[in-house]
Structures are given as structure tokens and as C-alpha cells.
Design a protein around this motif. Structure first.
Motif, PDB file in Angstrom:
ATOM      1  N   PRO A   1       0.747  -1.181   0.010  1.00  0.00           N
ATOM      2  CA  PRO A   1       0.021   0.007  -0.032  1.00  0.00           C
ATOM      3  C   PRO A   1       0.760   1.269  -0.016  1.00  0.00           C
ATOM      4  CG  PRO A   1      -0.745  -1.515   1.679  1.00  0.00           C
ATOM      5  CD  PRO A   1       0.417  -2.108   1.154  1.00  0.00           C
ATOM      6  N   PHE A   2       0.566   2.150  -0.674  1.00  0.00           N
ATOM      7  CA  PHE A   2       1.243   3.472  -0.977  1.00  0.00           C
ATOM      8  C   PHE A   2       0.525   4.481  -0.032  1.00  0.00           C
ATOM      9  CE2 PHE A   2       2.426   7.405  -3.052  1.00  0.00           C
ATOM     10  CZ  PHE A   2       3.725   7.231  -2.890  1.00  0.00           C
ATOM     11  N   ASP A   3      -0.805   4.706  -0.247  1.00  0.00           N
ATOM     12  CA  ASP A   3      -1.543   5.866   0.314  1.00  0.00           C
ATOM     13  C   ASP A   3      -1.221   6.062   1.708  1.00  0.00           C
ATOM     14  OD1 ASP A   3      -2.891   6.129  -2.103  1.00  0.00           O
ATOM     15  OD2 ASP A   3      -4.391   4.926  -1.631  1.00  0.00           O
ATOM     16  N   ILE A   4      -1.287   5.084   2.767  1.00  0.00           N
ATOM     17  CA  ILE A   4      -0.889   5.370   3.988  1.00  0.00           C
ATOM     18  C   ILE A   4       0.451   5.976   4.543  1.00  0.00           C
ATOM     19  CG2 ILE A   4      -2.619   3.544   4.647  1.00  0.00           C
ATOM     20  CD1 ILE A   4      -0.247   1.781   5.497  1.00  0.00           C
ATOM     21  N   ALA A   5       1.282   6.048   3.317  1.00  0.00           N
ATOM     22  CA  ALA A   5       2.644   6.774   3.676  1.00  0.00           C
ATOM     23  C   ALA A   5       2.440   8.313   3.756  1.00  0.00           C
ATOM     24  CB  ALA A   5       3.435   6.531   2.546  1.00  0.00           C
TER      25      ALA A   5
END
Length: 407
Positions: free
Chosen positions: A233-237
Motif C-alpha cells: 500500500p502507498f496511500d498510508i505513507a
């Protein structure tokens, strides 16, 4: 323009066993030694656009590409300041070599924040063996830089990716290419795609007048299969407070600070060889009062960028154990200060190098223009004017800066 398909076959078990660095001090010692080696041929590599495959192999085999791997997974987990110093050293001798691992470290940071334990065990183990990650983040054909069209879709076997990326720095040298993709719900993921995947094509079409050997060309994905275990997942970064954004920007600032320092050091050498200006009334350029005035201004700015870089790195490491909106914002603002300052310093120091070297400084065989060309092209990643805006908006109005990798 050259297309590359499967020129660097990759399986984890095929990787050579790279040296494993144990400490910050060891990392810096190795970096100093390698930087001296990479000086040889730097002018020729730039002039003839010779891609540094051998140098990058030596770089990753030295263990320096694994220095951010957490200790619990077998790495040295060095400080952000040590990473910054390593990048600055390499950028000073060769701006392209300095930038090539930037997104490798960024991908590892996204993995640290968003990956599962199993994903970390797998990918960190590869990096400790010498694996290199490139990147396929930016897109050239969207209306804005924030838009993404490269799509990931679920299949019975895992996922499939279709799309096209540009500015894919380091991908020609990589074993995996972390690729930013979106699904049907517009959720973003980072897929760590093996570079020998069927349907993946790398095109060496980077034509920038600086950073010429970074391999920052096009990557195309035509029904490229990727395992679910390689998708993070990328968004949570960025939807949550993390140091991913400021850490990415710290590495950019390190590149510019390294170029600035190297340009200044080269200026000292050239001034000692130059003739004084006819109106100076002195016999040596080192006694020319206006030359000394300019050198004083440059070294003050270079040193200021270095101090700001150290301060920003410390803010990142202070926020790392328990990131909050406040301490991540502080880290982002401290990084914004060095990014804005190092942009201007690298451009000024590299321009003054040619000016103070005199007419001799314009000779193609010396390649002194490469410092300015590399600085100018690299600083286009982000606009320093917006960094000043976010800094001022926080000071004046208490507005926290946005969370993203381009602040």
C-alpha cells in the motif's frame, strides 16, 4: 534510443552476496573510498553519456545500498544524516551516481512504513544480498504531475499492470522497479516489479542536459504480472503521519549539497591556477580581493546548506520512532529549508566555479560545466519558491505543510 528487455535477469537466489555494513562509521568510510574511485572517468562518463553499470555494481556490492535496512532484519539501520552524507559524497564526484539510489532508499522507506512482516523479510533480504531498486513513479502524459494512469488489476494469479512511466531514475541498473499504480478504487500501491518480468520494457530515452547518466528514461508495462506479495500500500505513507515525504526530500537536498560542496572545492583549485584580473593590481588570483569576496560568499552558503542538511536529518530521526502530525511537520519544514537553500547554493556555486576559473574554465575537456548542468536539472524536481511559501505560511499562520514526497 535503446530498449532494454531482460538485460539483467533477476532471481533472488542469483544475487551475489554483497558486503553487509555494520555501522554508520563503516558506511562513511566505505563511501569515502568509493567516491575516490568514482572520480576516475566522471568527466568522460558525462561527456560521452557512458552509463555507469560497473560503478553501480560496485556501489551496491559495497553494502551501501542496504544501510537503511532495519537492524531486526539484518541491516545497519544507519541514521538519516549518514544516508545524507553518503549521497552528498557520491553526488560531489558524479551527480548521476549520487542520484541513482535515491528512489531505492525511498522504496525501502515506503516498505518500512507500509509493508507486512513477510514483505519486509523478503525484500530486505534481497537488498542485503545486493539487489537494487529503481523507480517508475512519475508519468509524462497526464494533465498534472499528481495524476496517475498506470493501472493495477487483480487476477487469479495476483495482479497485472498496464501503463507507462517516465523519469524512471535508476531503472536501467535495477533488479526490481518499484512502480506507483492505482486500482479501480483509485487506491495507490507500490509494486516491486522484477525487471525481467514479461511485458516490461525499459527505454533509454533520457535526454536531459544534466544528470545525463541516471538512466531516467521510460518504463512501459504491457500486461505485466506481479505477485500479491510484491505489492505494498502507498496511500498510508501520506494519509497518516510518516517520515516518507521528508526522508525523500532529504535525499534530494543531499544531492544538491554534495554538488555545491564539490563545485566549491573545484573552484579553489581553479583559482589557484587562474590569472588575476587586470584591474586587481595583484600578481596572483589568490590575492584578488573580489575573487576572495566571491569565495567567502560561496563557502558561507555551502556551509549553511550542510548545517541545514544535518538539522533536517536529525528532525527526521527524532520523528521516526513515533511520528505525529507535529513532529512530521517539523521534519518537513526543516527539510524544506535545506531544499530551498541547497537549490540556490548548488546553482550559485557551480556557476561561480566557471566564472572564477576564467576563460580556461569553459574548456570542454575539463567538464566544469557538468556541476551546473547537474544542479540545474536536478533542482527542477521541486520548485524552491513553493518551499519558501510553505515555510512562511507555517510561521505566519500556523498552517502545517502538506504531506507528500515533493515538499
Amino acid at each position: 534510443m535503446t530498449s532494454y528487455q531482460n538485460i539483467l535477469p533477476f532471481q533472488s537466489e542469483q544475487l551475489a552476496h554483497a558486503h553487509i555494513i555494520q555501522s554508520d562509521a563503516e558506511a562513511l568510510e566505505i563511501a569515502h573510498n568509493l567516491a575516490e574511485q568514482f572520480k576516475a572517468g566522471a568527466v568522460q562518463r558525462d561527456a560521452e553519456r557512458i552509463l555507469p553499470f560497473e560503478e553501480i555494481e560496485a556501489y551496491s556490492q559495497s553494502g551501501l545500498w542496504a544501510i537503511t535496512v532495519p537492524k531486526q532484519y539484518g541491516g545497519a539501520e544507519v541514521s538519516s544524516y549518514t544516508v545524507a552524507q553518503v549521497i552528498a559524497l557520491m553526488s560531489g564526484v558524479d551527480g548521476s551516481i549520487g542520484q541513482i539510489p535515491q528512489n531505492h532508499f525511498y522504496g525501502l522507506e515506503i516498505l518500512r512504513n507500509s509493508g507486512t512482516k513477510q514483505q519486509k523479510q523478503k525484500l530486505y533480504a534481497e537488498v542485503l544480498k545486493g539487489a537494487r531498486f529503481g523507480n517508475a513513479l512519475a508519468e509524462f502524459k497526464t494533465k498534472t504531475a499528481a495524476q496517475r494512469q498506470t493501472a493495477i488489476r487483480k487476477t487469479d494469479q495476483g495482479y497485472v499492470i498496464n501503463g507507462e512511466k517516465f523519469y524512471c531514475t535508476g531503472s536501467l541498473f535495477a533488479h526490481r522497479i518499484p512502480t506507483l499504480v492505482v486500482d479501480e478504487q483509485d487506491q495507490q500501491f507500490l509494486a516491486f516489479v522484477p525487471r525481467n518480468s514479461e511485458g516490461l520494457t525499459l527505454i533509454d530515452d533520457w535526454s536531459g542536459f544534466g544528470q545525463r547518466t541516471t538512466g531516467s528514461g521510460t518504463v512501459k508495462f504491457n500486461n505485466v504480472q506481479v505477485l500479491a506479495e510484491d505489492v505494498v500500500p502507498f496511500d498510508i505513507a501520506y494519509s497518516e503521519p510518516t517520515i516518507s515525504g521528508p526522508f525523500a526530500q532529504l535525499l534530494h537536498a543531499s544531492i544538491e549539497t554534495g554538488i555545491a560542496r564539490a563545485a566549491f572545492e573545484e573552484t579553489l583549485k581553479r583559482v589557484r591556477q587562474a590569472r588575476p584580473w587586470i584591474d586587481s593590481g595583484v600578481d596572483q588570483a589568490t590575492d584578488d580581493p573580489l575573487t576572495k569576496f566571491e569565495l567567502g560568499r560561496i563557502v558561507a552558503d555551502v556551509r549553511a546548506s550542510e548545517v541545514l542538511l544535518k538539522q533536517a536529518a536529525r528532525s527526521i530521526d527524532a520523528a521516526r520512532p513515533a511520528p505525529t502530525a507535529e513532529n512530521v511537520a517539523k521534519a518537513s519544514l526543516d527539510v524544506a529549508k535545506v531544499r530551498a537553500h541547497s537549490t540556490e547554493t548548488a546553482l550559485k556555486a557551480s556557476s561561480k566555479l566557471v566564472e572564477l576559473a576564467g576563460s580556461r574554465g569553459s574548456q570542454r575537456e575539463d567538464g566544469l560545466d557538468r556541476f551546473w548542468r547537474n544542479a540545474r536539472v536536478h533542482t527542477l524536481h521541486d520548485a524552491s519558491r513553493w518551499k519558501y511559501y510553505f515555510i512562511a505560511n507555517h510561521i505566519l499562520n500556523g498552517v502545517l505543510p502538506p504531506r507528500r514526497g515533493t515538499l
